[in-house]
Design a protein around this motif. Structure first.
Motif: not given
Length: 296
Positions: A162-163, A174-175, A210-212, A248-250
């Motif tokens: 989660f964040c 966000i999950s 960015t990375y979680f 979402l961009y990750f």
């Protein structure tokens, strides 16, 4: 850096130390970049537009997340830690505040001047997640004022992490589902009801991770320009065809980024091209960071 629309590699020199055996880790704060250099025992913040720079001593304990709010800097380890290191600009040393058992700080975010925490604990029913407002007291403790009930068990099921995030001054959760991840679920905090409700609309905005961890939100009407940096970059306007709304961009630790649509659940991967020789050959490739030069 990599310019997405033009498919060109650009060079951007940051004020790093020469002959650093441990290359700095990067964190982004709008138009600022934080560079953590344990070899030189410092934490350096650089404003990409003005070149303004300030330094802090390196945090004494391990960390993998940084938060910046005004002149306050927080360093912590999400998902496993109970302690928060914090320092104000001009201080010569860090202070540490911890929350009590059985609470673990899953994530932290500043919103409207308040520090919000996603707190995890365990009881006979399994893991529980609750939202709280966190205060750093003078007694080296994190005081938690819990808001609402536990996150619904169904919402927590299958999540790899989660964040916390924010969009249009609203708090989001966000999950990520799956290790890659395969999909994202977004929940909006309903303060009146004291609970999270799932949503598939961001009001045409776009979230960047960015990375979680959450980095920023692009609002279409503000004409914000964003760069995806460290090793590749893109100059993207609000209506650029490469930036989709309600998406979402990750970025992860590889030369790629993921575009996930909340509207239709599509998930596309993009690989940064022409990056041969970028970075040091003897160093690990770290996750690229998103930088927003017009988020000042």
């Amino acid at each position: 850096m990599f310019h997405l629309p033009l498919r060109r590699r650009l060079r951007f020199r940051l004020p790093l130390h020469d002959f650093d055996p441990n290359p700095a880790a990067f964190y982004s704060f709008g138009c600022r970049i934080a560079m953590a250099s344990p070899s030189h025992h410092e934490l350096s913040f650089v404003h990409l537009l003005t070149g303004e720079r300030f330094r802090l001593p390196y945090p004494p304990a391990p960390f993998c997340r940084l938060l910046l709010s005004g002149d306050l800097v927080l360093a912590f380890v999400p998902t496993v830690g109970r302690a928060v290191q914090y320092c104000r600009l001009g201080d010569v040393e860090w202070r540490v505040a911890s929350c009590t058992e059985p609470y673990v700080l899953e994530d932290l975010i500043f919103l409207k001047g308040n520090l919000h925490a996603l707190v995890r604990s365990e009881d006979v029913g399994g893991l529980c997640y609750r939202l709280a407002v966190a205060n750093l007291s003078d007694k080296n403790t994190v005081k938690l004022m819990f808001l609402g009930d536990n996150l619904d068990t169904q919402a927590a099921h299958g999540s790899s992490y989660f964040c916390l995030a924010e969009c249009l001054d609203e708090l989001l959760l966000i999950s990520a589902v799956g290790d890659c991840p395969e999909e994202f679920h977004v929940f909006r905090w309903q303060s009146m009801e004291g609970k999270w409700t799932r949503t598939t609309s961001l009001g045409h905005c776009t979230l960047f991770l960015t990375y979680f961890y959450f980095v920023g939100c692009v609002v279409p009407t503000k004409g914000m320009t964003c760069f995806s940096g460290y090793y590749f970059a893109s100059s993207l306007g609000p209506d650029h065809p490469r930036v989709r709304r309600d998406c979402l961009y990750f970025t992860d630790a590889k030369r790629k980024w993921i575009e996930y649509s909340l509207a239709d659940g599509s998930c596309d991967e993009f690989v940064a091209e022409n990056l041969e020789g970028a970075g040091r050959p003897d160093s690990d490739f770290r996750a690229p960071v998103w930088v927003f030069p017009s988020m000042c």
